[in-house]
Scaffold this active site. Sequence first.
Site, PDB file in Angstrom:
ATOM      1  N   HIS A 196       0.817  -1.227   0.000  1.00  0.00           N
ATOM      2  CA  HIS A 196       0.000   0.000   0.000  1.00  0.00           C
ATOM      3  C   HIS A 196       0.850   1.276   0.000  1.00  0.00           C
ATOM      4  CE1 HIS A 196      -3.628  -2.292   0.454  1.00  0.00           C
ATOM      5  NE2 HIS A 196      -3.321  -2.743   1.649  1.00  0.00           N
ATOM      6  N   ASP A 211      -4.132 -12.761   3.765  1.00  0.00           N
ATOM      7  CA  ASP A 211      -5.477 -12.349   4.164  1.00  0.00           C
ATOM      8  C   ASP A 211      -6.504 -12.731   3.095  1.00  0.00           C
ATOM      9  OD1 ASP A 211      -4.408 -10.515   2.389  1.00  0.00           O
ATOM     10  OD2 ASP A 211      -4.538  -8.811   3.753  1.00  0.00           O
ATOM     11  N   ASP A 253      -2.598 -10.739  -2.316  1.00  0.00           N
ATOM     12  CA  ASP A 253      -3.184 -10.207  -1.079  1.00  0.00           C
ATOM     13  C   ASP A 253      -4.657  -9.845  -1.355  1.00  0.00           C
ATOM     14  OD1 ASP A 253      -1.987  -8.691   1.666  1.00  0.00           O
ATOM     15  OD2 ASP A 253      -3.812  -7.779   0.861  1.00  0.00           O
ATOM     16  N   HIS A 285      -6.254  -7.355  -0.501  1.00  0.00           N
ATOM     17  CA  HIS A 285      -6.394  -5.920  -0.754  1.00  0.00           C
ATOM     18  C   HIS A 285      -5.621  -5.532  -2.008  1.00  0.00           C
ATOM     19  CE1 HIS A 285      -6.779  -6.485   3.677  1.00  0.00           C
ATOM     20  NE2 HIS A 285      -7.883  -5.786   3.441  1.00  0.00           N
TER      21      HIS A 285
END
Length: 274
Positions: free
Chosen positions: A97, A216, A133, A135
Amino acid sequence: MLEALRASALAAAVSWVEATPAELSALEPVHPRRYLNALEALAAAGGGPIDHDTYMGPRSWEAVAASAGVALRAVTEAMRPGGGGTAFAATRPPGHHALASRAMGFCFVNNVVVAARHAQALGAARVLIVDWDVHHGNGTQALVEQDASIRFVSMHQYPWYPGTGAADERGVGNVFNVPRPPGLPRATYVHDLLQAVDVALAGWTPDVLLISAGFDSLGGDPLGGFTLTPEDIATWTAALRTRLDGRPVVAVLEGGYRLDLLAAGVTALVRALA
Ligand SMILES: [Zn+2]
């Protein structure tokens, strides 16, 4: 995660390497020195919040530099002649991120892009980054989307944090987003990511693969709604290694917030790399 790797039958197949912290010069191809100095100064002043998710403590700069150092060393090891060609960077904080001058989503330095620039400095002209991931790797996308020497494939829950990652975000034709809702059959996720990788690889051969390996995306993680299992991680890893055909494959840890799932996912990944 480390306990699981050390305790498993993998132990004999894995070489453990302790990395040294990244030098600022290794991070500067990705992040401006002014930003890096500001992070270091914030930690030195005792730390503090950067956003709702992202907080520095007094030793966070040490952790950030060490984390990037692990990703760098993993690339060095995998690309070393006779180095075996695969490595897993067991490292936190995560990185995908992080933008050039902004920490967010638990990420400060974009480890996988730092690793990609290092791989290029070592002679790998074309780098494929696959991000599984749950996200979207918004930082990675922002840092590579104008650079056709890197292709970025990301599958992620959508809409979801951080809000980016729509299929029509294509960069200079080098970005391949696979936004998906939660709760689909696991085989759908497995298939759809590999299909996107195959689109990215049409007429383009990478010299190295970097995986932003977030766990995740496993079913049961508190921060995501995908349904994957550790077995699917193994399936992906084996399928990606086949596509790389002997060229180096380096996985860098991103998210994963249920520790038993994280351990199981990492074990499956490392077994498939080893
Ligand atoms: Zn994540």
